[in-house]
Design an enzyme around this catalytic site. Sequence first.
Site, PDB file in Angstrom:
ATOM      1  N   PRO A   1       2.707  -6.161   6.986  1.00 28.67           N
ATOM      2  CG  PRO A   1       0.086  -5.065   6.464  1.00 28.67           C
ATOM      3  CD  PRO A   1       1.334  -5.882   7.327  1.00 28.67           C
TER       4      PRO A   1
ATOM      5  N   GLY B   1       6.065  -2.510   2.245  1.00 30.51           N
ATOM      6  CA  GLY B   1       5.563  -1.648   1.341  1.00 30.51           C
ATOM      7  C   GLY B   1       4.031  -0.842   1.509  1.00 30.51           C
TER       8      GLY B   1
ATOM      9  N   GLY C   1       3.163   0.767   3.859  1.00 32.06           N
ATOM     10  CA  GLY C   1       2.811   2.512   5.181  1.00 32.06           C
ATOM     11  C   GLY C   1       2.501   1.773   6.295  1.00 32.06           C
ATOM     12  CG  LEU C   2       0.112  -0.528   8.301  1.00 32.78           C
ATOM     13  CD1 LEU C   2       0.231  -2.421   8.129  1.00 32.78           C
ATOM     14  CD2 LEU C   2       0.031  -0.108   8.773  1.00 32.78           C
ATOM     15  N   GLY C   3       5.200   1.034   8.236  1.00 37.42           N
ATOM     16  CA  GLY C   3       6.420   1.221   9.021  1.00 37.42           C
ATOM     17  C   GLY C   3       7.108  -0.042   9.132  1.00 37.42           C
ATOM     18  CB  SER C   4       7.458  -3.760   7.183  1.00 43.00           C
ATOM     19  OG  SER C   4       7.565  -2.797   5.575  1.00 43.00           O
ATOM     20  CB  SER C   5      11.750  -0.791   5.825  1.00 45.37           C
ATOM     21  OG  SER C   5      11.397   1.155   6.040  1.00 45.37           O
ATOM     22  CB  ALA C   6      10.852   1.849  11.042  1.00 40.47           C
TER      23      ALA C   6
ATOM     24  CG  ASP D   1       7.565   4.770   9.126  1.00 34.35           C
ATOM     25  OD1 ASP D   1       7.504   6.150   9.674  1.00 34.35           O
ATOM     26  OD2 ASP D   1       8.116   4.846   8.368  1.00 34.35           O
TER      27      ASP D   1
HETATM   28  C1  MEV Z   1       6.110   7.451   6.500  1.00 33.60           C
HETATM   29  O1  MEV Z   1       5.552   6.587   7.442  1.00 33.60           O
HETATM   30  C2  MEV Z   1       5.294   8.743   6.821  1.00 33.60           C
HETATM   31  C3  MEV Z   1       5.906  10.132   5.660  1.00 33.60           C
HETATM   32  O2  MEV Z   1       5.597  11.267   6.467  1.00 33.60           O
HETATM   33  C4  MEV Z   1       7.725  10.148   5.002  1.00 33.60           C
HETATM   34  C5  MEV Z   1       8.229  10.172   6.968  1.00 33.60           C
HETATM   35  O3  MEV Z   1       8.013  10.692   7.463  1.00 33.60           O
HETATM   36  O4  MEV Z   1       9.691   9.778   6.897  1.00 33.60           O
HETATM   37  C6  MEV Z   1       5.174  10.032   4.530  1.00 33.60           C
END
Ligand code: MEV
Length: 331
Positions: free
Chosen positions: A111, A113, A115-120, A162
């Site tokens: 999904p 945006g 928080g599961l690292g989709s862009s990376a 990420d």
């Molecule tokens: C993002 O997945 C995690 C954060 O710590 C930002 C980062 O480490 O770049 C919020």
Amino acid sequence: MLAITLKEITASAPGKIILFGEHAVVYGSAAIAMAINLRSFVTAKFISEKQLSIHAKDVHLSQEFPLDLEAIESKIPHLKIMGPILNCCTSIFKKKFPENGIELKIWSQIPLGAGLGSSAAIAVSTVGALNGLLELNLSIEEISSLAFESECLVHGTPSGIDNTISSHGGAVYYKKGSVKRMDVRSKIPILILDTKIKRKTSFWVGKVKEKYNANRQVFSLIFQSVDKISLKGRQLLERGYLKDLGELMNVNQGLLDAMGVATPEVSKIINKIRKLNVFGVKITGAGGGGCIIILCDPRRIKDISRQLRKDHDIFSTSLSRDGLKIEKMVR
Ligand code: MEV
């Protein structure tokens, strides 16, 4: 011997959860991240038209660019979604400029945006696919650092965790400038609840920075505590002590609350989950919405998912050992 060039290649890279240490990792504390079994995919193939053609299926975006380094680079700052992908392309093209046009098809199970690292994962799989197609033989570290450049366009000042976990897979103990792959033998079953509250990592990283600047001494101590949590968490994870890991997740959540990234809506969901007697529950990633991770007795996973599914999107995941992977090659 005649070199047989590739015509097409598909690469994939995993999303991630952060078990301990988000935000604090930006300030040099240790963090622990785990690759999960949701992945992004990129197919790169040579085409006869002299252009770079990109199709991002999930966001219904297709665009063509002239095969010209300067022209592509000039577009990067102006394109929100395509910009970071173009940046992956130019960083590869600077190493080897393609003689033919290239088409990239991008799709993802992660999904966006949340928080599961989709862009990376998209950046790592894009760089990985181009590396394969142009037969550059870059190492995994080189691929990860090119993906990091594109992550900087998305998130401002990311720690690099990420792109590191997405490239390597498995579980890593990460401090800026040092990556230790962990030896995790047990399955570590995790439930992920997607709050569906959209948020931007760069916004919440900025919020924590404001708070840190206003109260440096206090925040330094919070970050030091998180560092200790990750250190302890590393031993517990390698030994598979789920209950104690859950307890540490709860402490980390308290500190994320102190950093100001647990909004009332997110805290309300976390408190509801706590009442189900799970081992641990916390935000994963930048907070402000996105995903929440839950660790519980493996025998209770079905029951807990059932109870939460009434009101939330919930799915189970476990550690994925695969980082960047070549799925298919056509010669
Ligand atoms: C993002 O997945 C995690 C954060 O710590 C930002 C980062 O480490 O770049 C919020």
